[in-house]
Design an enzyme around this catalytic site. Sequence first.
Site, short mmCIF file in Angstrom:
data_model
loop_
_atom_site.label_atom_id
_atom_site.label_comp_id
_atom_site.label_asym_id
_atom_site.label_seq_id
_atom_site.Cartn_x
_atom_site.Cartn_y
_atom_site.Cartn_z
N GLY A 216 0.80 -1.23 0.00
CA GLY A 216 0.00 0.00 0.00
C GLY A 216 0.83 1.26 0.00
O GLY A 216 1.85 1.37 -0.68
N ASP A 236 7.94 -3.85 8.93
CA ASP A 236 6.54 -4.34 8.96
C ASP A 236 6.48 -5.55 9.89
O ASP A 236 7.52 -6.02 10.37
CB ASP A 236 6.05 -4.69 7.54
CG ASP A 236 4.55 -4.42 7.38
OD1 ASP A 236 3.76 -5.05 8.11
OD2 ASP A 236 4.18 -3.57 6.53
N VAL A 260 5.25 -2.66 15.36
CA VAL A 260 5.52 -1.33 15.92
C VAL A 260 4.99 -1.17 17.35
O VAL A 260 5.40 -0.25 18.06
CB VAL A 260 4.96 -0.18 15.03
CG1 VAL A 260 5.69 -0.11 13.70
CG2 VAL A 260 3.46 -0.28 14.85
N GLY A 288 -0.51 1.49 10.04
CA GLY A 288 -1.81 1.87 10.62
C GLY A 288 -2.84 0.81 10.32
O GLY A 288 -2.71 0.04 9.38
N ASN A 297 -21.05 0.29 19.47
CA ASN A 297 -20.68 -1.14 19.38
C ASN A 297 -19.19 -1.38 19.51
O ASN A 297 -18.71 -2.48 19.24
CB ASN A 297 -21.15 -1.70 18.02
CG ASN A 297 -22.66 -1.59 17.86
OD1 ASN A 297 -23.37 -1.75 18.83
ND2 ASN A 297 -23.12 -1.28 16.66
N TYR A 349 -10.45 5.23 15.07
CA TYR A 349 -9.48 5.63 14.04
C TYR A 349 -9.34 7.16 14.00
O TYR A 349 -8.22 7.69 13.95
CB TYR A 349 -9.97 5.09 12.70
CG TYR A 349 -9.05 5.30 11.53
CD1 TYR A 349 -7.90 4.52 11.38
CD2 TYR A 349 -9.33 6.25 10.54
CE1 TYR A 349 -7.06 4.69 10.28
CE2 TYR A 349 -8.51 6.42 9.45
CZ TYR A 349 -7.37 5.64 9.32
OH TYR A 349 -6.55 5.81 8.22
P1 NAD Z 1 -2.51 -1.09 4.33
O1 NAD Z 1 -3.39 -1.84 5.27
O2 NAD Z 1 -2.57 -1.44 2.88
O3 NAD Z 1 -0.99 -1.18 4.82
C1 NAD Z 1 -0.63 -0.97 6.17
C2 NAD Z 1 0.70 -1.67 6.44
O4 NAD Z 1 1.01 -1.48 7.84
C3 NAD Z 1 0.62 -3.18 6.20
O5 NAD Z 1 1.75 -3.64 5.49
C4 NAD Z 1 0.59 -3.76 7.61
O6 NAD Z 1 1.16 -5.07 7.72
C5 NAD Z 1 1.41 -2.72 8.37
N1 NAD Z 1 1.13 -2.79 9.80
C6 NAD Z 1 -0.09 -2.85 10.40
N2 NAD Z 1 0.06 -2.99 11.74
C7 NAD Z 1 1.39 -3.01 11.99
C8 NAD Z 1 2.17 -3.15 13.15
N3 NAD Z 1 1.61 -3.30 14.36
N4 NAD Z 1 3.52 -3.13 13.04
C9 NAD Z 1 4.12 -2.97 11.84
N5 NAD Z 1 3.43 -2.86 10.68
C10 NAD Z 1 2.09 -2.88 10.76
O7 NAD Z 1 -2.88 0.44 4.57
P2 NAD Z 1 -2.59 1.73 3.65
O8 NAD Z 1 -3.84 2.08 2.95
O9 NAD Z 1 -1.35 1.58 2.87
O10 NAD Z 1 -2.39 2.81 4.81
C11 NAD Z 1 -1.12 3.28 5.25
C12 NAD Z 1 -1.35 4.43 6.21
O11 NAD Z 1 -2.11 5.45 5.57
C13 NAD Z 1 -2.13 4.04 7.47
O12 NAD Z 1 -1.62 4.74 8.58
C14 NAD Z 1 -3.54 4.49 7.15
O13 NAD Z 1 -4.29 4.73 8.30
C15 NAD Z 1 -3.27 5.75 6.36
N6 NAD Z 1 -4.36 6.18 5.48
C16 NAD Z 1 -4.76 5.46 4.39
C17 NAD Z 1 -5.79 5.94 3.57
C18 NAD Z 1 -6.27 5.24 2.34
O14 NAD Z 1 -7.14 5.75 1.63
N7 NAD Z 1 -5.74 4.08 1.99
C19 NAD Z 1 -6.41 7.16 3.89
C20 NAD Z 1 -5.98 7.86 5.01
C21 NAD Z 1 -4.95 7.37 5.78
#
Ligand code: NAD
Length: 445
Positions: A216, A236, A260, A288, A297, A349
């Site tokens: 991502g 990760d 993390v 995240g 809920n 969130y």
């Molecule tokens: P994603 O779920 O595709 O990727 C998240 C990555 O974080 C994954 O590889 C996961 O394994 C890793 N991860 C999760 N928990 C972890 C932990 N405890 N320790 C280490 N790694 C961990 O999500 P994304 O869409 O790529 O989002 C990345 C960031 O962007 C996040 O913080 C998310 O909240 C934020 N975000 C995303 C969007 C969107 O539209 N996709 C919008 C706003 C914010």
Amino acid sequence: MGFEYGKFVSSGLGKQIANTLGLPRPTTLRRHKVGAPLINGAVLLAGHGDAPVAAALTEVLSADGVQIATSPSTSVAGVIVDMTQARTPADLETLRGILAPALKTLAPTGRVIVIGRTVADTDDVAEAAARRALEGIVRSVGKEMRAGGTANMVYVAEGADANAEAAVRFFLSGRSAYVSAQVVHVGDAVADIDLPQSWDAPLEGKVAVVTGAARGIGAAIAEVLARDGATVVCVDIPAAGGPLADVANKIGGSALQVDVTAEDAGTKIVEHAAQLHGGFDIVVHNAGITRDKLLVNTDADRWGSVLNVNLLSILKMNEALVPAINEGGHIVNVSSIAGIAGNRGQANYGASKAGVIGMTSSLAKDPQVLAKGVTVNAVAPGFIETEMTAKIPLATREIGRLTNSLSQGGQPVDVAETIGWFAWDSNRAITGDTVRVCGQMILGA
Ligand code: NAD
């Protein structure tokens, strides 16, 4: 692959239907390409009174080969208006007088940048009103821009005129393709501003740590930082070890499997970076998760896990990372527009991501961070095309894609480019800010 509105309205029949119904049709955005010019066409530089920032920028940009226009009637690809000398709301007429004709002929994927003096720096009520009014103009113009154009606002503190270059370069470039209606604050630099040897490799020689890098947005961040010259430590969870190694190998970085939220995550990162790369200059807190439910809920587990991964882990890791980060480094946090506007079913969130914004502005002022000349900023993505958003039901997903001024979702690379820019050593005069990468999404505007 399901139905995609953007693809449909760009097809022959779809185009006709969209035109007849007056539906929005997304423009292909101009994204950064290595070796490409900063902007494809001339830039109009104008302003109110002496316009000192515009004068300084004329030199910088023309030295870089950008053609500078001075008359609003010339057709241009970008418009920069220096309103730092505006004293009263009556002076805003200058901005209208420049923008009105210029916007009529602005090229596709055009850029508008308005420069003003920091609102909080004046005690004069009329002056403060005029300064803040600029923001209202920029946010409205952002909604009127067509064909993939963006409008952004740069506030420059008194005495910091020379520090605005990094912000102006970013907003003119394809790196800011999905960033519109944003406001940044240029102040005194926290450490010397170092211009790069090449604007195509602004992170040359740097070491960056990116959490959540296996897929991502995190994988895109790692790739962009590496493209721009950095060696990247990709972090990760162990369960994502395979894809994590793939990302690290692809970009010539290293992989570190660590959760993390682990008590010793920060120490492990510090040790890994020291042993393999001799330290680190950049940290991107991107990992995240979401665990959505209406608040009524939401149990303590659902609540706690999201706050733990998205916010508490950053605070804990920073206890080890801040003392160890190299002087003049950069910390960038990933928030979300849900942390600005709130979102139904996302109280946990939204709390974590709003908390990230609060933490960002506070840590930027921390004496230890300031003494080390480290910047701390955040990005707040809107609707970004990732596995996370692909799981959203179709109707809601299309609403997310379309309810922004650019009528499309953003790409992970758009978030990555903004993060990369926050990590430039030429960008040491912006700290404590949060920039949304959301195409000016209606939510929380
Ligand atoms: P994603 O779920 O595709 O990727 C998240 C990555 O974080 C994954 O590889 C996961 O394994 C890793 N991860 C999760 N928990 C972890 C932990 N405890 N320790 C280490 N790694 C961990 O999500 P994304 O869409 O790529 O989002 C990345 C960031 O962007 C996040 O913080 C998310 O909240 C934020 N975000 C995303 C969007 C969107 O539209 N996709 C919008 C706003 C914010």
